[in-house]
Design a protein around this motif. Structure first.
Motif, PDB file in Angstrom:
ATOM      1  N   GLU B  87       0.783  -1.241   0.000  1.00 50.79           N
ATOM      2  CA  GLU B  87       0.000   0.000   0.000  1.00 50.79           C
ATOM      3  C   GLU B  87       0.814   1.291   0.000  1.00 50.79           C
ATOM      4  N   VAL B  88       2.144   1.189   0.083  1.00 49.01           N
ATOM      5  CA  VAL B  88       2.950   2.423   0.011  1.00 49.01           C
ATOM      6  C   VAL B  88       3.182   2.853  -1.439  1.00 49.01           C
ATOM      7  N   LEU B  89       2.747   2.008  -2.368  1.00 47.34           N
ATOM      8  CA  LEU B  89       2.939   2.333  -3.786  1.00 47.34           C
ATOM      9  C   LEU B  89       1.773   3.156  -4.322  1.00 47.34           C
ATOM     10  N   THR B  90       2.010   3.823  -5.446  1.00 45.97           N
ATOM     11  CA  THR B  90       0.978   4.646  -6.089  1.00 45.97           C
ATOM     12  C   THR B  90       0.592   4.000  -7.430  1.00 45.97           C
ATOM     13  N   ASP B  93       3.443   4.151  -9.704  1.00 48.87           N
ATOM     14  CA  ASP B  93       4.451   3.114  -9.438  1.00 48.87           C
ATOM     15  C   ASP B  93       4.027   1.787 -10.058  1.00 48.87           C
TER      16      ASP B  93
END
Lengths: 208, 283
Positions: B87-90, B93
């Protein structure tokens, strides 16, 4: 596989902000001769890679990855390669900073710098060698506990062994490693490969 | 008709649950609704199809290739319940990553879908609502032009507008009659709108796998009072359920039933009726 490495590096990049402040403080301390930055940078890199395990685990990435082309093959391989990449990169940075500190203090010692580099890479890779099979077998949460138990057991064994092994012998071993540091990398590479095979075995055997 | 997915006698045993000879075929150009209550075996079956679970008996073929021997993932798009990118990705990304994962990743299509669904490009997955996240999962599954979509609860968490948009995309997806969808969902009304086939699984066993037309044209729900119910031969209905004021009967051949018992109206079967009557009903 490139995609999986990119994924880890992008996660690390997005998490980097939190470590920037720590990094700046330690660079400042290194330039003022307050501490040796070399080990710390490599340590941070391992922390960053371990944080990717946390996020992977939380969002069940290791399961989703299997649904992607060659996913099963690449999950373990990419993690080892990302760690290596990161450790080498941060060790190079630490060598550069060490060199600058030496330059400012007018005490440049090239062999010392090389030793710093090899020692950093080696020490962090040893952590990788021992931790990753645990993580792929048990998951990051359980692995943390088991790694602690194993380290405790190792300390205990070493403590007991120290009663039977002389200080001269230990000093001799350490001197041997320092003098023949160039034989350490091949040994580490073999250990790393064995660790990778174990992690791969555990991951492929795992039932999700 | 050529099958894009074939599941033959799939058996997988756990300590407290087992898939028992699960078999069904999904032809090209069709959408199959995969229904069953929680824990019936839908996700385990899907996991076996995707090689997430190993050590099963039986045979699974995708594009006519045994999934145990061949990696057929490049032509499959997947949405799994609660399994996705960290979940830290966009979304930006994800585009970078997937362009290296799939040879035929369509960046233009990916960003077009993001735009259509009003999904932010630079926000982390963590900051998206559940519905937005689900849309992102669907968009990610579609952007490499797969031939088979395998979707586990793809519309859960979506509001009715988003659900309708997603269903339209699924309809478009099978238009060229080369692509198929296996869709597991609890939202049975969605399936009634788009599914060509229904496979119903309970307690690890496939209870039925039929075309929607067959189900809707042949099956029906008869509602009657206690006295009428007593006159009905138990071999003429599959299951019955006693409600507060009436009995509900699931019948397999509603035309025969109409003639035999001289009943004018038999309710059209809904998938919800089918599930409730089969699982909760008596015989």
């Amino acid at each position: 596989m490139i995609g999986f490495i990119k994924k880890d590096l992008l996660m690390i990049k997005n998490n980097l902000k939190a470590f920037t402040f720590v990094f700046i403080i330690y660079v400042f301390m290194a330039f003022n001769g307050m501490m040796d930055i070399s080990f710390l940078l490599s340590f941070i890199s391992v922390m960053l890679v371990l944080s990717t395990f946390n996020y992977d685990n939380y969002n069940k990435w290791e399961v989703y990855a299997i649904t992607l082309p060659d996913g099963k093959k690449n999950v373990v391989k990419s993690k080892y390669l990302t760690t290596l990449l990161l450790v080498v990169m941060t060790s190079l940075i630490s060598v550069l900073i060490t060199f600058l500190v030496m330059l400012i203090n007018k005490q440049v010692n090239y062999e010392g710098i090389l030793q710093v580099f090899v020692a950093n890479v080696t020490s962090i890779i040893i952590i990788e060698v021992f931790m990753y099979p645990f993580i792929f077998k048990l998951g990051i949460e359980k692995a943390r506990i088991w790694i602690f138990v194993v380290l405790l057991a190792l300390a205990l064994i070493l403590g007991i062994l120290s009663n039977f092994i002389s200080l001269e012998f230990l000093t001799g071993v350490l001197n041997f490693i320092v003098n023949y540091y160039f034989i350490v990398p091949p040994i580490i590479i073999i250990m790393l490969y064995l660790s990778y095979l174990m992690s791969k075995y555990f991951y492929l055997k795992k039932e999700f | 008709m050529e099958n894009i997915l074939e599941v033959n006698n799939l058996c997988k045993r756990y300590r407290d649950f087992a898939l028992k000879n699960v078999s069904f075929n999904l032809p090209k150009g069709m959408i199959m609704g995969f229904i069953g209550k929680n824990g019936a075996g839908k996700t385990t079956t899907i996991k076996a199809i995707l090689s997430i679970v190993n050590n099963y008996d039986g045979e699974i073929k995708i594009f006519n290739q045994d999934v145990k021997k061949n990696d057929v993932k490049k032509d499959i798009g997947v949405v799994l319940d609660d399994m996705f990118f960290p979940e830290v990705l966009t979304p930006k990304d994800i585009n970078k990553i997937m362009s290296s994962v799939y040879d035929n990743w369509d960046e233009v299509l990916f960003f077009k879908y993001l735009n259509d669904f009003e999904l932010p490009i630079n926000k982390t997955i963590k900051s998206l609502s559940k519905g937005m996240r689900k849309k992102l999962e669907i968009v990610t599954a579609l952007a490499h032009h797969p031939k088979l979509l395998i979707l586990d609860e793809p519309t859960s968490g979506l509001d009715p507008i988003a659900r309708s948009e997603v269903i339209d995309i699924f309809r478009d997806f099978i238009q060229d009659e080369e692509c198929s969808i296996l869709l597991s969902s609890h939202i049975t009304t969605d399936l009634e709108h788009i599914a060509d086939y229904i496979t119903f699984i309970d307690n690890g066993e496939v209870l039925l796998s039929k075309t929607c037309d067959e189900l809707m044209n042949l099956y029906g729900v008869v509602k009657c009072g206690r006295d009428e119910f007593k006159k009905i031969d138990s071999s003429d209905y599959l299951k019955y359920r006693k409600n507060k004021y009436e009995f509900e009967l699931l019948v397999e051949d509603k035309n025969m039933f109409k003639k035999k018992y001289n009943i004018d109206t038999i309710d059209k079967l809904t998938l919800e009726d089918l599930m409730v009557l089969v699982i909760k009903g008596g015989k």
